[in-house]
Design a protein around this motif. Structure first.
Motif, PDB file in Angstrom:
ATOM      1  N   VAL A 163       0.744  -1.212   0.108  1.00 52.66           N
ATOM      2  CA  VAL A 163      -0.020  -0.163  -0.102  1.00 52.66           C
ATOM      3  C   VAL A 163       0.883   1.363  -0.063  1.00 52.66           C
ATOM      4  CG1 VAL A 163      -1.560   1.313   1.196  1.00 52.66           C
ATOM      5  CG2 VAL A 163      -1.785  -1.112   1.263  1.00 52.66           C
ATOM      6  N   PRO A 164       0.939   1.804  -1.085  1.00 52.97           N
ATOM      7  CA  PRO A 164       1.869   3.148  -1.001  1.00 52.97           C
ATOM      8  C   PRO A 164       1.208   4.023   0.084  1.00 52.97           C
ATOM      9  CG  PRO A 164       0.961   2.710  -3.186  1.00 52.97           C
ATOM     10  CD  PRO A 164       0.100   1.730  -2.338  1.00 52.97           C
ATOM     11  N   GLY A 165       2.357   4.703   0.744  1.00 48.79           N
ATOM     12  CA  GLY A 165       2.313   5.350   1.866  1.00 48.79           C
ATOM     13  C   GLY A 165       2.655   4.636   3.085  1.00 48.79           C
ATOM     14  N   VAL A 166       2.647   3.474   3.170  1.00 52.86           N
ATOM     15  CA  VAL A 166       3.289   2.902   4.452  1.00 52.86           C
ATOM     16  C   VAL A 166       4.808   2.846   4.378  1.00 52.86           C
ATOM     17  CG1 VAL A 166       3.464   0.474   5.177  1.00 52.86           C
ATOM     18  CG2 VAL A 166       1.221   1.009   4.291  1.00 52.86           C
ATOM     19  N   SER A 167       5.195   2.502   3.473  1.00 48.99           N
ATOM     20  CA  SER A 167       6.858   2.641   3.199  1.00 48.99           C
ATOM     21  C   SER A 167       7.453   1.114   3.571  1.00 48.99           C
ATOM     22  CB  SER A 167       7.554   3.447   4.046  1.00 48.99           C
ATOM     23  OG  SER A 167       9.078   3.508   4.213  1.00 48.99           O
ATOM     24  N   ARG A 168       8.190   0.582   2.495  1.00 50.62           N
ATOM     25  CA  ARG A 168       8.891  -0.720   2.712  1.00 50.62           C
ATOM     26  C   ARG A 168       9.741  -0.520   3.880  1.00 50.62           C
ATOM     27  NH1 ARG A 168       9.007  -4.537  -1.241  1.00 50.62           N
ATOM     28  NH2 ARG A 168       8.654  -2.821  -2.715  1.00 50.62           N
ATOM     29  N   SER A 169      10.970   0.298   4.090  1.00 43.40           N
ATOM     30  CA  SER A 169      11.776   0.392   4.970  1.00 43.40           C
ATOM     31  C   SER A 169      11.301   0.794   6.004  1.00 43.40           C
ATOM     32  CB  SER A 169      12.813   1.498   4.414  1.00 43.40           C
ATOM     33  OG  SER A 169      12.240   2.785   4.300  1.00 43.40           O
ATOM     34  N   GLY A 170       9.912   1.762   6.231  1.00 39.85           N
ATOM     35  CA  GLY A 170       9.377   2.060   7.335  1.00 39.85           C
ATOM     36  C   GLY A 170       8.774   0.972   8.026  1.00 39.85           C
ATOM     37  N   GLY A 171       8.027   0.132   7.227  1.00 38.28           N
ATOM     38  CA  GLY A 171       7.428  -1.044   7.654  1.00 38.28           C
ATOM     39  C   GLY A 171       8.098  -1.897   8.475  1.00 38.28           C
ATOM     40  N   THR A 172       9.166  -2.430   7.525  1.00 33.68           N
ATOM     41  CA  THR A 172      10.080  -3.368   8.252  1.00 33.68           C
ATOM     42  C   THR A 172      11.169  -2.837   9.346  1.00 33.68           C
ATOM     43  OG1 THR A 172      11.778  -2.660   6.509  1.00 33.68           O
ATOM     44  CG2 THR A 172      10.410  -4.648   6.223  1.00 33.68           C
ATOM     45  N   ILE A 173      11.452  -1.465   9.545  1.00 31.56           N
ATOM     46  CA  ILE A 173      12.240  -0.980  10.647  1.00 31.56           C
ATOM     47  C   ILE A 173      11.159  -0.943  11.802  1.00 31.56           C
ATOM     48  CG2 ILE A 173      13.161   1.431  11.349  1.00 31.56           C
ATOM     49  CD1 ILE A 173      14.266   1.576   8.460  1.00 31.56           C
ATOM     50  N   THR A 174       9.945  -0.579  11.608  1.00 37.16           N
ATOM     51  CA  THR A 174       9.042  -0.433  12.572  1.00 37.16           C
ATOM     52  C   THR A 174       8.904  -1.810  13.245  1.00 37.16           C
ATOM     53  OG1 THR A 174       7.683   1.241  11.652  1.00 37.16           O
ATOM     54  CG2 THR A 174       6.742   0.037  13.463  1.00 37.16           C
ATOM     55  N   MET A 175       8.864  -2.847  12.532  1.00 37.62           N
ATOM     56  CA  MET A 175       8.617  -4.181  13.046  1.00 37.62           C
ATOM     57  C   MET A 175      10.134  -4.614  13.788  1.00 37.62           C
ATOM     58  SD  MET A 175       7.168  -6.909  13.699  1.00 37.62           S
ATOM     59  CE  MET A 175       5.573  -6.876  12.684  1.00 37.62           C
ATOM     60  N   GLY A 176      11.015  -4.234  13.303  1.00 40.17           N
ATOM     61  CA  GLY A 176      12.497  -4.562  13.835  1.00 40.17           C
ATOM     62  C   GLY A 176      12.431  -4.006  15.418  1.00 40.17           C
ATOM     63  N   LEU A 177      12.030  -2.600  15.366  1.00 36.46           N
ATOM     64  CA  LEU A 177      12.144  -1.709  16.511  1.00 36.46           C
ATOM     65  C   LEU A 177      11.048  -2.359  17.739  1.00 36.46           C
ATOM     66  CD1 LEU A 177      11.812   1.945  15.371  1.00 36.46           C
ATOM     67  CD2 LEU A 177      13.935   0.645  16.288  1.00 36.46           C
ATOM     68  N   PHE A 178       9.963  -2.980  17.189  1.00 32.52           N
ATOM     69  CA  PHE A 178       9.038  -3.730  18.226  1.00 32.52           C
ATOM     70  C   PHE A 178       9.663  -4.672  18.638  1.00 32.52           C
ATOM     71  CE2 PHE A 178       4.986  -1.358  16.429  1.00 32.52           C
ATOM     72  CZ  PHE A 178       4.834  -0.769  17.526  1.00 32.52           C
ATOM     73  N   LEU A 179      10.454  -5.378  17.941  1.00 36.17           N
ATOM     74  CA  LEU A 179      10.993  -6.744  18.028  1.00 36.17           C
ATOM     75  C   LEU A 179      12.406  -6.535  19.172  1.00 36.17           C
ATOM     76  CD1 LEU A 179      10.514  -8.792  14.969  1.00 36.17           C
ATOM     77  CD2 LEU A 179       9.624  -9.207  17.034  1.00 36.17           C
ATOM     78  N   GLY A 180      12.865  -5.115  19.129  1.00 36.59           N
ATOM     79  CA  GLY A 180      13.691  -4.935  20.084  1.00 36.59           C
ATOM     80  C   GLY A 180      15.477  -4.746  19.626  1.00 36.59           C
ATOM     81  N   TYR A 181      15.282  -4.801  17.966  1.00 37.26           N
ATOM     82  CA  TYR A 181      16.414  -4.504  17.378  1.00 37.26           C
ATOM     83  C   TYR A 181      17.192  -2.964  17.396  1.00 37.26           C
ATOM     84  CZ  TYR A 181      15.886  -9.279  15.831  1.00 37.26           C
ATOM     85  OH  TYR A 181      15.923 -10.583  15.804  1.00 37.26           O
ATOM     86  N   LEU A 192      18.510  -5.714   3.065  1.00 37.75           N
ATOM     87  CA  LEU A 192      18.757  -6.649   2.631  1.00 37.75           C
ATOM     88  C   LEU A 192      17.365  -7.747   2.063  1.00 37.75           C
ATOM     89  CD1 LEU A 192      21.910  -7.846   4.889  1.00 37.75           C
ATOM     90  CD2 LEU A 192      22.074  -7.085   2.782  1.00 37.75           C
ATOM     91  N   LEU A 193      16.496  -7.467   2.873  1.00 25.48           N
ATOM     92  CA  LEU A 193      15.334  -8.112   2.906  1.00 25.48           C
ATOM     93  C   LEU A 193      14.517  -7.824   1.482  1.00 25.48           C
ATOM     94  CD1 LEU A 193      13.222 -10.233   3.846  1.00 25.48           C
ATOM     95  CD2 LEU A 193      12.226  -8.374   5.174  1.00 25.48           C
ATOM     96  N   ALA A 194      14.647  -6.382   1.234  1.00 28.19           N
ATOM     97  CA  ALA A 194      14.033  -5.785   0.159  1.00 28.19           C
ATOM     98  C   ALA A 194      14.737  -6.504  -1.224  1.00 28.19           C
ATOM     99  CB  ALA A 194      14.166  -4.314   0.179  1.00 28.19           C
ATOM    100  N   ILE A 195      15.772  -6.741  -1.126  1.00 35.96           N
ATOM    101  CA  ILE A 195      16.478  -7.088  -2.595  1.00 35.96           C
ATOM    102  C   ILE A 195      15.533  -8.214  -3.300  1.00 35.96           C
ATOM    103  CG2 ILE A 195      18.581  -8.266  -3.679  1.00 35.96           C
ATOM    104  CD1 ILE A 195      20.230  -6.832  -1.203  1.00 35.96           C
ATOM    105  N   PRO A 196      15.180  -9.227  -2.893  1.00 36.98           N
ATOM    106  CA  PRO A 196      14.468 -10.216  -3.833  1.00 36.98           C
ATOM    107  C   PRO A 196      13.171  -9.701  -4.191  1.00 36.98           C
ATOM    108  CG  PRO A 196      15.558 -11.242  -1.807  1.00 36.98           C
ATOM    109  CD  PRO A 196      15.696  -9.753  -1.635  1.00 36.98           C
ATOM    110  N   ALA A 197      12.439  -9.096  -3.248  1.00 36.97           N
ATOM    111  CA  ALA A 197      11.180  -8.607  -3.534  1.00 36.97           C
ATOM    112  C   ALA A 197      11.180  -7.447  -4.570  1.00 36.97           C
ATOM    113  CB  ALA A 197      10.425  -8.026  -2.343  1.00 36.97           C
ATOM    114  N   VAL A 198      12.111  -6.410  -4.381  1.00 33.58           N
ATOM    115  CA  VAL A 198      12.073  -5.295  -5.392  1.00 33.58           C
ATOM    116  C   VAL A 198      12.659  -5.750  -6.622  1.00 33.58           C
ATOM    117  CG1 VAL A 198      13.248  -2.810  -5.676  1.00 33.58           C
ATOM    118  CG2 VAL A 198      12.312  -3.645  -3.227  1.00 33.58           C
TER     119      VAL A 198
END
Length: 276
Positions: A163-181, A192-198
């Motif tokens: 969904v445009p507006g969410v942000s690929r990096s923003g979404g994954t970084i947000t999850m990483g922060l919630f998980l304590g990274y 790194l995760l974006a490479i295959p998908a993009v």
């Protein structure tokens, strides 16, 4: 698409792809502000090839080590416990959600989700989620502590960026922060995760454009290639800057920017200044 438009959109793509502010949203918004036609999901996906090539260049040593160790580990069991071998599997696992959902909802992604009102709401809502994650996350874990479960959660967060507006990096970084990274570790895995998908999405859209199956029309290849090259150069500089910034900086400036942009978009559409 004109050449000036291609240069502007290439700059926008490069500047926004790795920042948690949504490159696809900005490509859509900038086009509307200047009175240009929607560049479309195909243009967005193809120009993202340029920014992913920047990731490949910047992380070339890491990526080569991951690929090499992962391939060798398929035969050598002793290598399967190596961090690079595990990272190879975690990137594959984390890429599954966006591949599946991207194929299932391709038509909706290329049409309905590009409504400026949806983009504006996504910008605001997910900025608040990012702000909350940046405040409550422990920021102690490194990528060596990444688990399969965390990889799947990262992957689901990445899929939300369809969904445009969410942000690929923003979404994954947000999850990483919630998980304590840490901020830097979350951003690094996000890249790194974006490479295959993009790359997969970009080459798939390029194939459809060549065969005439692209939704909403074809692609102007000359300007699109120019935009992709510009996105590569600018994106490379942004990666280097962002990783340095995240060693000490917070995501608050990006959150504020997203909220202001989202509210401005809703106001402009509501006043009839922009067509949704």
């Amino acid at each position: 698409m004109g050449w000036v438009e291609a240069v502007v959109l290439g700059l926008v793509q490069g500047l926004t792809e790795f920042l948690p502010i949504s490159s696809s949203a900005h490509l859509r918004v900038v086009g509307s502000v200047f009175g240009w036609d929607d560049p479309g999901a195909a243009f967005t996906a193809i120009t993202q090839i340029g920014t992913e090539l920047a990731v490949l260049l910047y992380f070339r040593h890491d990526i080569w080590s991951i690929i090499r160790t992962w391939v060798l580990s398929l035969k050598d069991k002793q290598l399967r416990a190596e961090p690079d071998a595990r990272m190879g599997w975690l990137i594959i696992i984390g890429s599954i959600p966006i591949v599946v959902l991207g194929l299932l909802f391709q038509d909706t992604i290329e049409t309905t989700f590009r409504d400026l009102r949806i983009i504006a709401i996504a910008l605001v809502v997910f900025s608040l989620v990012l702000y909350f994650a940046d405040r409550v996350g422990s920021k102690e874990r490194q990528l060596t502590e990444l688990t399969v479960g965390h990889g799947i959660l990262y992957g689901l967060a990445q899929a939300a960026a369809l969904v445009p507006g969410v942000s690929r990096s923003g979404g994954t970084i947000t999850m990483g922060l919630f998980l304590g990274y840490t901020r830097a570790a979350a951003a690094r895995y996000s890249f790194l995760l974006a490479i295959p998908a993009v790359l997969g999405s970009g080459f798939f859209q390029a194939y459809e454009a060549f065969t005439g199956d692209t939704a909403g029309g074809g692609v102007d290849w000359g300007p699109t290639i120019v935009a992709t090259v510009i996105a590569f150069g600018v994106g490379l500089a942004v990666i280097a800057w962002l990783l340095r910034y995240l060693e000490r900086g917070t995501f608050t400036p990006f959150v504020v920017y997203r909220v202001v942009l989202g509210l401005a978009l809703l106001t402009a559409v509501g006043a009839g200044l922009l067509t949704p």
